[in-house]
Design a protein around this motif. Structure first.
Motif, short mmCIF file in Angstrom:
data_model
loop_
_atom_site.label_atom_id
_atom_site.label_comp_id
_atom_site.label_asym_id
_atom_site.label_seq_id
_atom_site.Cartn_x
_atom_site.Cartn_y
_atom_site.Cartn_z
N ARG A 298 -63.51 59.34 -39.12
CA ARG A 298 -62.06 59.28 -39.45
C ARG A 298 -60.99 59.70 -39.43
O ARG A 298 -60.62 59.13 -37.71
CB ARG A 298 -62.54 61.55 -39.91
CG ARG A 298 -60.60 62.44 -40.15
CD ARG A 298 -61.83 63.46 -40.27
NE ARG A 298 -61.67 63.53 -41.24
CZ ARG A 298 -62.70 65.14 -41.59
NH1 ARG A 298 -62.11 66.27 -41.07
NH2 ARG A 298 -64.01 64.97 -42.58
N TYR A 300 -56.73 59.81 -39.08
CA TYR A 300 -55.67 60.38 -39.57
C TYR A 300 -54.31 59.42 -39.47
O TYR A 300 -54.00 58.84 -38.73
CB TYR A 300 -55.43 61.54 -38.67
CG TYR A 300 -56.45 62.56 -38.71
CD1 TYR A 300 -56.04 63.45 -39.91
CD2 TYR A 300 -56.85 63.14 -37.87
CE1 TYR A 300 -57.08 64.45 -39.72
CE2 TYR A 300 -58.28 64.21 -38.17
CZ TYR A 300 -58.28 64.10 -38.74
OH TYR A 300 -59.27 65.34 -39.31
N ASP A 305 -46.61 62.98 -41.88
CA ASP A 305 -46.16 63.60 -42.74
C ASP A 305 -45.63 63.33 -44.03
O ASP A 305 -44.85 62.09 -43.91
CB ASP A 305 -46.04 65.44 -42.98
CG ASP A 305 -47.18 66.28 -42.63
OD1 ASP A 305 -48.03 65.81 -41.66
OD2 ASP A 305 -46.56 67.29 -41.80
N ASP A 308 -45.35 65.07 -50.76
CA ASP A 308 -45.89 65.03 -52.13
C ASP A 308 -45.44 64.72 -53.04
O ASP A 308 -45.10 64.50 -54.31
CB ASP A 308 -45.87 67.27 -52.50
CG ASP A 308 -46.69 66.91 -53.60
OD1 ASP A 308 -47.37 66.45 -53.76
OD2 ASP A 308 -46.82 68.30 -54.01
N ILE A 335 -60.51 60.41 -49.54
CA ILE A 335 -59.39 60.33 -48.64
C ILE A 335 -58.55 62.32 -49.20
O ILE A 335 -58.88 62.27 -50.01
CB ILE A 335 -58.30 59.94 -49.00
CG1 ILE A 335 -58.24 58.27 -49.18
CG2 ILE A 335 -56.83 59.74 -48.90
CD1 ILE A 335 -57.65 57.23 -49.79
N ASN A 336 -58.40 63.31 -48.20
CA ASN A 336 -57.98 64.39 -48.44
C ASN A 336 -58.77 64.77 -49.31
O ASN A 336 -58.23 65.92 -49.75
CB ASN A 336 -56.66 63.87 -48.59
CG ASN A 336 -55.52 63.93 -47.87
OD1 ASN A 336 -56.00 63.72 -46.23
ND2 ASN A 336 -54.11 63.78 -47.82
N LYS A 338 -60.58 63.88 -51.00
CA LYS A 338 -61.45 64.53 -52.33
C LYS A 338 -61.94 62.24 -52.45
O LYS A 338 -61.05 61.36 -51.78
CB LYS A 338 -59.42 63.68 -53.43
CG LYS A 338 -59.61 62.95 -55.13
CD LYS A 338 -58.83 63.22 -55.57
CE LYS A 338 -58.67 62.82 -57.34
NZ LYS A 338 -57.11 62.71 -57.88
N LEU A 360 -51.03 62.16 -52.83
CA LEU A 360 -50.57 61.93 -51.10
C LEU A 360 -50.12 63.14 -50.72
O LEU A 360 -48.62 63.24 -51.15
CB LEU A 360 -50.57 61.17 -50.59
CG LEU A 360 -51.91 60.63 -50.21
CD1 LEU A 360 -51.21 58.56 -49.35
CD2 LEU A 360 -53.37 60.21 -49.75
N SER A 361 -49.89 64.06 -49.86
CA SER A 361 -48.94 64.69 -49.38
C SER A 361 -49.64 65.45 -48.32
O SER A 361 -50.67 65.70 -47.59
CB SER A 361 -49.17 66.12 -50.31
OG SER A 361 -48.42 67.13 -49.86
N GLU A 363 -50.25 66.05 -44.04
CA GLU A 363 -51.07 65.09 -43.85
C GLU A 363 -52.03 63.86 -44.39
O GLU A 363 -52.48 64.88 -44.67
CB GLU A 363 -51.63 65.52 -41.92
CG GLU A 363 -51.92 64.91 -41.15
CD GLU A 363 -52.70 65.54 -40.08
OE1 GLU A 363 -52.93 66.45 -38.65
OE2 GLU A 363 -53.62 66.95 -41.00
N THR A 364 -52.09 62.66 -43.30
CA THR A 364 -53.21 62.35 -44.54
C THR A 364 -55.07 61.84 -43.62
O THR A 364 -54.21 61.45 -42.43
CB THR A 364 -52.75 61.13 -45.27
OG1 THR A 364 -51.66 61.21 -45.62
CG2 THR A 364 -53.89 60.38 -46.03
N ASN A 365 -55.60 61.79 -44.17
CA ASN A 365 -57.27 61.71 -43.77
C ASN A 365 -58.42 61.00 -44.15
O ASN A 365 -57.74 61.41 -45.96
CB ASN A 365 -57.76 62.49 -43.24
CG ASN A 365 -58.55 63.58 -43.12
OD1 ASN A 365 -59.39 63.45 -43.81
ND2 ASN A 365 -57.86 65.11 -43.79
#
Length: 527
Positions: A298, A300, A305, A308, A335-336, A338, A360-361, A363-365
């Motif tokens: 994982r 980040y 941030d 959106d 991703i997040n 999904k 995406l919106s 924090e992205t992991n």
């Protein structure tokens, strides 16, 4: 992040992230050479191998100021500013080839040129479309430069880059600029984007696993490299360190280092960057992020941030094992929460996947998880390590190619995926213990390990729904008989005689019908 991924390890090298900006552009043709413009400079100067030219002839109006900050790099020692409050915008105009693709970068370092303490806030416009707001206050307070990048296709024979006041521009302040770059891109680069309708505004670009280094080349999301672009034309300013590795990237793209808590691994094989349509520099593909065997990786990223909206996202991966025609690793990319790509099959030569408009919106992991078949290889490698003296050919892939599978291992191959069907090491003289990972061989029908010197406990095997025959006789196994053996739906025989087992025989196993259970001679079991 480069990213080397495998069933046993993941290697995240580079990561691209772009913003798509609504932008009517033309069809690409062979690009001309680029321009490196040192705003406010009086003469041409070679800086880090790049010939930076004065801005005379590219802009009309504005004033020049020197910056006297101690230790400042030569490129930032001058700037051009535009104090005319009546001018609605002040523009640089650069000759280009109509329809060709370009990376345009603007660089800003305030340096207190107007005697103030805070940098002015203003807009930048490219070919009549608002690109972004320029607000360098946070970076300047930290002693850093700011830059903004966008990928465009030229609408005509020129590209205009303009600076304009907005509602946040103080009346006593002036828009300014330190440097401007317009560099042509290959026609094939970023060709998943319709440049007739969109431009790509850079949000972040990092080389994973690289520490305290700065590589000049384009932003991308890479499990070797990575890019992210936003659809809404709102740029996020990035911290910039002086570029030091040109011409590693022939297009002078910037790659910042990215290190997190994941371990760093180096590539074991060379990857040809020309195999990827964005031509990443080889230096960015030499390291990546990894994790322990069988665990998800994982990351980040980017380290801030996101607004959106929808982004262009490209991921690059590599299998970090010693190169082999049969090297492969399969995993899922989420991703997040999904699914971005399911069952991605990676080789030592690397692979790239992308999403042209990915939401995406915040924090992205990015999470990389071994696919359902991946634990097979991990399990066999763990079993090999649990043996003190495994068969000499227990190296490399346990199943592939099928005619050269490990000694005593029979595999079934289906659609490119391998599953261990039988394990027969009867009378091989193997010592050590039997790894718990044997419980992950969910397709196995026969486990025959009799006549060896295996010690330790019998591991749990409740997940082996296909197991019909378990032969562990004539070893040195200790402990009790796992009651989970009675729950195996297809089990027909269990041979455990001549070991050092103790404790009660599970009642569920004694009551199970249709099973041939051998527990004596030997053992000290309670009947």
């Amino acid at each position: 992040m480069t990213l080397v991924l495998s069933v046993s390890s993941y290697f995240f090298l580079i990561f691209f992230l772009f913003r798509l900006a609504a932008f009517p552009l033309a069809i690409a043709v062979p690009p001309p050479r680029g321009y490196y413009i040192n705003c406010g400079a009086a003469t041409e100067e070679n800086i880090d191998g790049i010939p930076w030219i004065p801005d005379e002839g590219f802009v009309i109006g504005g004033n020049v100021s020197q910056i006297y900050t101690p230790g400042i790099m030569p490129l930032l020692s001058t700037l051009r500013y535009f104090p005319d409050t009546k001018a609605r915008k002040s523009c640089f105009v650069i000759q280009v080839s109509k329809g060709s693709k370009y990376i345009v970068r603007t660089t800003y370092f305030y340096g207190g040129f107007d005697g103030g303490k805070e940098p002015p806030v203003f807009d930048q416009i490219i070919d009549g479309t608002r690109w972004s707001t320029v607000d360098t206050s946070q970076n300047y307070a930290a002693g850093l430069t700011s830059y903004y990048e966008i990928m465009v296709a030229a609408q005509g024979k020129t590209i205009s880059v303009c600076l304009a006041r907005n509602a946040n521009t103080a009346s006593a302040s002036s828009p300014f600029i330190s440097a401007l770059e317009v560099v042509s891109l290959e026609n094939s680069m970023y060709n998943s984007t319709n440049f007739a309708e969109y431009a790509l505004s850079t949000i972040a670009r990092h080389s994973f696993g690289h520490k305290n280094s700065f590589i000049r080349f384009f932003l991308c999301i890479f499990m070797l490299i990575c890019e992210l672009n936003l659809i809404i034309p709102k740029n996020i300013p990035l911290n910039v360190v002086p570029a030091s590795s040109y011409p590693d990237d022939p297009f002078n793209r910037y790659w910042q280092s990215f290190i997190d808590t994941n371990p760093v691994v180096e590539c074991h094989s060379n990857i040809s960057s020309s195999d990827f349509w964005n031509f990443p520099p080889p230096a960015a593909l030499m390291k990546g992020l990894t994790t322990s065997r069988g665990k998800e990786l994982r990351i980040y990223w980017p380290p801030f941030d996101l607004p959106d909206t929808s982004y262009y996202l490209a991921l690059y991966f590599q299998d970090n094992r010693t190169p082999s025609p049969f090297s492969w690793r399969v995993f899922d990319v989420v991703i997040n929460g999904k699914t971005f790509y399911e069952g991605l099959n990676v080789s030592t030569e690397g692979v790239m996947v992308y999403g042209s408009q990915w939401p995406l919106s915040g924090e992205t992991n990015i999470t990389l998880t071994p696919a359902s078949d991946s634990p097979v290889v991990i399990a066999m490698e763990n079993i090999a390590r649990s043996f003190t003296n495994p068969p000499p050919d227990w190296k490399g892939d346990p199943c592939l190619p099928q005619e050269n599978s490990w000694a005593g291992v029979t595999c079934h191959i289906n659609g490119g995926f391998a599953k261990v069907a039988k394990l027969n090491l009867t009378n091989f003289g193997i010592s050590g213990f039997l790894s718990d990972s044997i419980g992950n061989l969910t397709a196995i029908s026969n486990i025959w390990l009799s006549g060896n010197k295996l010690a330790g406990k019998i591991p749990q095997m409740g997940n082996l729904k296909e197991l019909t025959s378990l032969r562990l006789a004539d070893n040195e196994l200790t402990g009790s008989i796992p009651s989970s053996l009675a729950n195996l739906p297809k089990i027909k025989e269990i041979f455990l005689q001549n070991n050092k087992l103790s404790g009660p025989i599970p009642q569920s196993l004694k009551n199970k019908s249709g099973i041939n259970l051998w527990i004596s001679p030997g053992n000290q079991l309670e009947m």
